[in-house]
Design an enzyme around this catalytic site. Structure first.
Site, PDB file in Angstrom:
ATOM      1  N   HIS A  59     -24.781   9.158  -5.488  1.00 44.15           N
ATOM      2  CA  HIS A  59     -24.178   8.388  -6.583  1.00 44.15           C
ATOM      3  C   HIS A  59     -23.297   7.300  -5.972  1.00 44.15           C
ATOM      4  O   HIS A  59     -22.609   7.525  -4.983  1.00 44.15           O
ATOM      5  CB  HIS A  59     -23.332   9.309  -7.459  1.00 44.15           C
ATOM      6  N   GLU A  89     -15.668  15.405 -19.739  1.00 43.19           N
ATOM      7  CA  GLU A  89     -16.866  15.189 -20.564  1.00 43.19           C
ATOM      8  C   GLU A  89     -17.294  16.445 -21.324  1.00 43.19           C
ATOM      9  O   GLU A  89     -18.382  16.989 -21.120  1.00 43.19           O
ATOM     10  CB  GLU A  89     -18.023  14.676 -19.702  1.00 43.19           C
ATOM     11  N   GLU A 140     -14.474   6.115 -16.139  1.00 44.94           N
ATOM     12  CA  GLU A 140     -15.503   6.123 -15.093  1.00 44.94           C
ATOM     13  C   GLU A 140     -16.485   4.988 -15.337  1.00 44.94           C
ATOM     14  O   GLU A 140     -16.902   4.741 -16.467  1.00 44.94           O
ATOM     15  CB  GLU A 140     -16.329   7.421 -15.136  1.00 44.94           C
ATOM     16  N   CYS A 199     -23.109  25.774 -27.962  1.00 48.38           N
ATOM     17  CA  CYS A 199     -23.615  27.104 -27.620  1.00 48.38           C
ATOM     18  C   CYS A 199     -24.205  27.750 -28.876  1.00 48.38           C
ATOM     19  O   CYS A 199     -23.784  27.457 -29.992  1.00 48.38           O
ATOM     20  CB  CYS A 199     -22.454  27.941 -27.083  1.00 48.38           C
TER      21      CYS A 199
END
Ligand code: GLA
Ligand code: ZN
Length: 657
Positions: free
Chosen positions: A352, A150, A301, A155
């Site tokens: 989770h 992911e 996922e 930045c």
């Protein structure tokens, strides 16, 4: 580029064995077999468990785990393990830690905390990738590479500012050009030296959309460069193993259309919120599928039950995990995978959802549902894999346009790209129409109709392409707040809709923004439909009005227009009006719903000769299968004219012509 040829539907998920003693691993293998697991992703966050300092490596635990998986015929989706830097890395090379938009530099902690312009990060992460590829790249269990995890998180540090300036020099050549593109004469902000250009931190220059969009482009590219650096190592050592990184659907910071070009296969992580709308889930699947010409993709996922990061982490009700798994398959997934295999004994994700709960019991509801699905998927064999979704309608989605729409100060804070996009997607979904979501740069020639909601930014070449598409018989539709700016957010000199004006035959003179309490109406075919948010005042210059406004000083003026096959929606209609307008547009374009009818809560998607029927509703529905002859691959029952879908029920019909 190597392809992932699916031997069967992949079923498995993220496996983090390093949190448990070896004795638990044997139990994992037993339970994986019982759950029908045939693939495990690891070691996603394993960096610190593999490399103790720059010279000390410990692969012993991973060697054992991979051997165990192999011995149990479970394939490995091998992560490069670079997604979380260990403490020693950040301590030794603090330049790796990223600076957030608020200007505050991170300290060690969490994951995904690297600055994409850090040389030390690129060196250490590619060293790790090389070590992983050297050690396991030729292991027979390894099916594909999972680079990092992911990616995201831009930045705003000084190193990024410096690389941004170089990126700008390549893109624009001169500072004059940058000043012109971003309109720096505004407020007298013209740059006189490259060194004056900085990352747009919160307390820095954020009043120039051109700068903000370019910074987003640059960060998306810079982060992609980190991914590409790892990919380069993998291609050198294992040229035949396909590569992916897990994406996040409507994730704003990364231009996934660019990213997809580097991937051999698309994978993404789907975490619908409590009571998510089926259309919303379908939209994201379609967006991800469209990244690579509709090729099959991986649901990398999903939670088997609940999440831990919502305010209220509701359980997926019995049947929902199965239904949403098949929904992903209907939309082109050939892999159904979970985060996570086993609940951690401690730390952030211990609550989770997981296939295996803390008690590690097989009689748990979630384990049983996963195991039942695993059996079903295994029974499908190769029958579903490799096929492509059929669609005659494309919705055009563009990340850079998304940035342009939402950096805009005015006309309305309600101009949210994904909101209007989902409204169009939802209306099509309700009409029973399967839609591809693709880039404006995609090959559109196979579609009958193309819809571009809120295409504020029109890039060079698009107007000519879409004009050719319409001339060749295609139907095109775009909406309010389209054709406003070029790729650096400069307004088109001919006004709106810019380069689309000739095709659409209109000039948009003004746009009224309505507050959430205000409404207008669209008078269409004798019916009055509510509309709001944005209302364009349109001058016809070759187009005709197909609907007019009902209220305000522009009552009676055009609201919806067409010039031949090029349509324009000058306002944001609510569901009913939108469906009515789209229905007549699509009928003319020769597009009909997948099964010739739309049934409340029932989704029908065709993949090759398979017809997926999904009942998202809580009541059983009778579905007429439109004269097809079919066999339901899940029940093996022949179906001749209709079938009953139970609440949350699924059928996969293999159609014989
Ligand atoms: C993401 C990450 C996983 C995990 C899940 C939890 O998708 O990739 O590592 O944290 O979220 O929902
Ligand atoms: Zn940085």
């Amino acid at each position: 580029m190597p392809r992932l040829d699916f031997p069967y539907v992949l079923h498995g998920g993220d496996y983090n064995p390093e949190q448990w003693p070896e004795s638990v691993w044997d139990q994992d293998m037993e339970l994986m077999k019982k759950a029908g697991v045939n693939i495990a992703t690891l070691p996603v966050f394993g960096w610190g468990n593999i490399q103790k300092d720059e010279e000390t490596w410990d692969f012993s635990w991973l060697d054992k785990v991979i051997e165990k998986l192999h011995a149990n015929s479970i394939r490995v989706c091998l992560a490069t393990a670079t997604a979380a830097t260990p403490p020693w890395v950040d301590q030794k090379y603090p330049d790796i830690l990223r600076t957030d938009q608020d200007g505050i530099k991170r300290r060690h902690g969490s994951r995904h905390t690297f600055c994409p312009c850090s040389e030390n990060f690129r060196r250490l992460s590619t060293n790790l990738t090389r070590a992983m590829a050297d050690r396991y790249g030729h292991h027979p269990a390894v099916l594909l590479w999972h680079v990092s995890n992911e990616y995201g998180n831009p930045c705003y540090c000084d190193a990024c500012s410096a690389e941004f300036r170089t990126w700008l020099q390549h893109r624009y050549g001169s500072l004059d050009e940058v000043n012109h593109r971003w309109n720096m004469a505004f407020w007298g902000q013209t740059y006189t030296d490259w060194s004056q250009i900085e990352a747009p931190q919160d307390k820095a220059q954020r009043n120039f959309q051109g700068l903000l969009i370019d910074y987003d482009r640059f960060q998306s590219d810079a982060i992609l460069n980190c991914c590409k650096a790892e990919i380069e190592v993998l291609r050198e050592i294992t040229p035949d193993i396909p590569i992916t990184t897990n994406m996040m659907g409507t994730f704003k910071a990364l231009d996934y259309h660019k990213w997809a070009k580097e991937m051999d296969i698309i994978s993404w992580d789907s975490y619908p919120a409590r009571n998510a709308e089926p259309a919303d889930i379908a939209f994201r699947h379609s967006l991800m599928r469209g990244l690579k010409e509709g090729e099959p993709w991986m649901l990398m996922e999903q939670t088997p039950s609940q999440q831990n990061w919502q305010a209220f982490n509701s359980l997926k009700r019995p049947g929902i995990m199965r239904l949403w798994s098949y929904q992903a398959m209907a939309h082109g997934a050939d892999a159904i995978m979970y985060f996570q295999w086993r609940r951690s004994p401690g730390a952030q994700e211990m609550f989770h959802g997981a296939v295996v709960e803390h008690a590690a019991r097989e009689d748990a509801r979630v384990f049983q549902e996963v195991a039942t699905l695993g059996k079903e998927l295994a029974s499908l064999g190769t029958q579903t894999v490799g096929t492509k979704v059929e669609s005659k309608v494309a919705l055009l989605f563009d990340w850079e346009n998304w940035w342009a729409v939402e950096y805009s100060s005015g006309p309305s804070i309600m101009a949210k790209y994904c909101d209007i996009f989902l409204d169009y997607f939802r209306a099509l979904f309700s009409l029973g129409i399967t839609v591809d979501v693709v880039s404006p740069e995609a090959d559109l020639s196979g579609y009958s109709a193309v819809i571009a909601p809120m295409l504020k930014m029109v890039k060079p070449g698009f107007a000519a392409n879409i004009t050719r598409f319409v001339e060749a018989g295609g139907y095109f539709l775009t909406t309010t707040f389209s054709g406003i700016v070029d790729e650096t957010d400069r307004a088109f000199e001919n006004g709106y809709p810019g380069p689309l004006a000739d095709l659409l035959g209109i000039w948009v003179e003004e746009t009224d923004a309505l507050s959430p309490e205000e409404q207008n109406t669209v008078q269409l075919g004798g019916t009055s439909y509510p509309c709001g948010k944005l209302c364009d005042r349109i001058q016809l210059e070759g187009a005709e009005a197909i609907a007019t406004y009902g209220e305000d000083f522009y009552a009676g003026e055009p609201a919806l227009t067409r010039k031949g096959r090029a349509f324009y929606h000058g306002t944001w209609m609510e569901a009913e009006g939108l469906q009515a307008a789209l229905e007549s547009f699509l009928t003319e374009a020769g597009v009909s719903s997948t099964i010739g009818q739309s049934i409340e809560g029932v989704e029908a998607v065709k993949r090759g000769n398979l017809l997926f029927l999904l009942n998202h509703g809580k009541v059983a529905q009778l579905v007429d299968i439109n004269g097809y002859k079919a066999v339901d691959l899940l029940t093996k029952a022949p179906i001749s004219s209709s079938l009953e879908l139970q609440p949350f029920g699924v059928a996969i019909l293999q159609i014989t012509p």
